[in-house]
Design an enzyme around this catalytic site. Structure first.
Site, mmCIF file in Angstrom:
data_model
loop_
_atom_site.group_PDB
_atom_site.id
_atom_site.type_symbol
_atom_site.label_atom_id
_atom_site.label_comp_id
_atom_site.label_asym_id
_atom_site.label_seq_id
_atom_site.Cartn_x
_atom_site.Cartn_y
_atom_site.Cartn_z
ATOM 1 C CG HIS A 1 -3.572 -0.055 -6.812
ATOM 2 N ND1 HIS A 1 -3.877 0.529 -5.603
ATOM 3 C CD2 HIS A 1 -3.772 -1.381 -6.620
ATOM 4 C CE1 HIS A 1 -4.252 -0.398 -4.735
ATOM 5 N NE2 HIS A 1 -4.201 -1.585 -5.333
ATOM 6 N NE ARG B 1 -4.342 -1.157 0.303
ATOM 7 C CZ ARG B 1 -4.598 -2.117 -0.599
ATOM 8 N NH1 ARG B 1 -3.756 -2.384 -1.578
ATOM 9 N NH2 ARG B 1 -5.724 -2.803 -0.525
#
Ligand code: NDP
Ligand code: OXD
Length: 308
Positions: A271, A223
């Site tokens: 992502h 993350r």
């Protein structure tokens, strides 16, 4: 019929709603603001607005539409309900493919080849066997374990770091803060597959990355909150890190003004390391709804205390 509300900031939400309505007639499917949503028993979400879940008084289950649940747990008004996440072969295999690509980029010196191409430079770079490279994976959970096994099958020296020690064939296990330095000292390519928790926030900083051998590379798929991007940038510029593949960022999309975009040895991906298919998300939500109604144990339950 179980009422399910889909909410949050993901472009997958409208697709999930359409497919759930078409394929699961036993579910009553709502978006957040539709009349009837207030009585939902199940909320399926990605990054719901803070306080949004507390607006559904009949909720019994919160279901992530993803593997990571940090984006749900950070809600200060989160109702104290079970939270499940998605664990699916398509996500796991997709992540391993991405990591394999990233590891090959550095192991086979393809990062240098790409740089040379931009300079119209024909230069045969050194090629070493996989066994000459040590890949260290931070996080040996569902994704880290699969990636570790696959990399070991490809001949890499593989090590992994987790809270509890693991037994995985041909993977050296390191556990806890006490063994982190030893793990890092023997890692040429560091892969981050940790969940974002209070303990792991900001973990990819100068202090940790500085313990890698000079010339190590970083592959970050956890993350954005793990990454101290100015430290990574400085370490790449200083040559301590040869480069980095960065897939996740504190603010997504990454700001067009970010210097990460232009750094020659940093590879920015949006992502996309892996993603669940709409079908596998809905299969798992529907199976957990069946279990909820049958009073059976839920699948892929998150431990909210641990944060993953
Ligand atoms: P899991 O929950 O299965 O595994 C988490 C691993 O991290 C476990 O091995 C756990 O250790 C370890 N861990 C957690 N906290 C610590 C700590 N403080 N110190 C050491 N080890 C720790 O998660 P997944 O493998 O399913 O997913 C990992 C993350 O990948 C997700 O949370 C998400 O953030 C990210 N992700 C990114 C995607 C992308 O496209 N970029 C796609 C999907 C996921 P232990 O086993 O001992 O408990
Ligand atoms: C996930 C993700 O957590 O897509 O599944 O990042």
């Amino acid at each position: 019929m179980t009422k399910v509300v889909f909410l949050g900031q993901s472009s997958d939400i409208p697709k999930l709603v359409v497919q759930a309505r078409a394929q699961y007639p036993h579910l009553q499917v709502y978006t957040e603001d539709e009349p009837g949503a207030r009585d939902a028993e199940v909320a399926a979400c990605w990054r719901p607005a803070h306080g949004a879940l507390a607006r559904f008084p009949k909720l019994r289950l919160i279901h992530a539409i993803a593997a990571g649940v940090d984006n749900i747990l950070e809600d200060p008004a989160l109702p104290p309900l079970p939270i499940c996440r998605v664990v699916a072969p398509d996500l796991t295999e997709g992540m391993t493919e991405f990591i394999l690509w990233s590891v090959l980029l550095f192991h086979r010196n393809l990062d240098q080849v790409l740089t040379n191409q931009r300079r119209r430079q024909w230069q045969r770079v050194d090629q070493e066997p996989a066994a000459s490279r040590s890949v260290g994976i931070l996080g040996l959970g569902t994704l880290g374990t699969h990636a570790a096994r696959t990399l070991a099958q490809h001949g890499y020296q593989v090590r992994g770091w987790s809270r509890q020690a693991k037994q995985i064939a041909n993977v050296r296990s390191y556990a806890g803060a006490d063994q982190l330095d030893e793990f890092l000292a023997g890692t040429d390519i560091l892969v981050c597959l940790l969940p974002l928790t209070d303990e792991t926030r900001g973990i990819l900083d100068r202090r940790l990355l500085g313990k890698l051998p000079r010339g190590a590379a970083l592959v970050h798929c956890g993350r954005g909150g793990h990454l101290v991007s100015q430290d990574v940038l400085a370490l790449v510029r200083e040559g301590h890190l040869r480069g980095a593949v960065l897939d996740v960022f504190e603010v997504e999309p990454l700001d067009t003004a970010s210097p990460l975009w232009d750094e020659p040895n940093i590879f920015v991906t949006p992502h996309i390391a892996s993603a669940n298919s709409i079908t596998s998300i809905l299969d798992q939500i529907s199976e957990n709804i069946r279990r909820l109604q049958a009073d059976e144990p839920l699948q892929n339950l998150v431990d909210a205390q641990k944060g993953y």
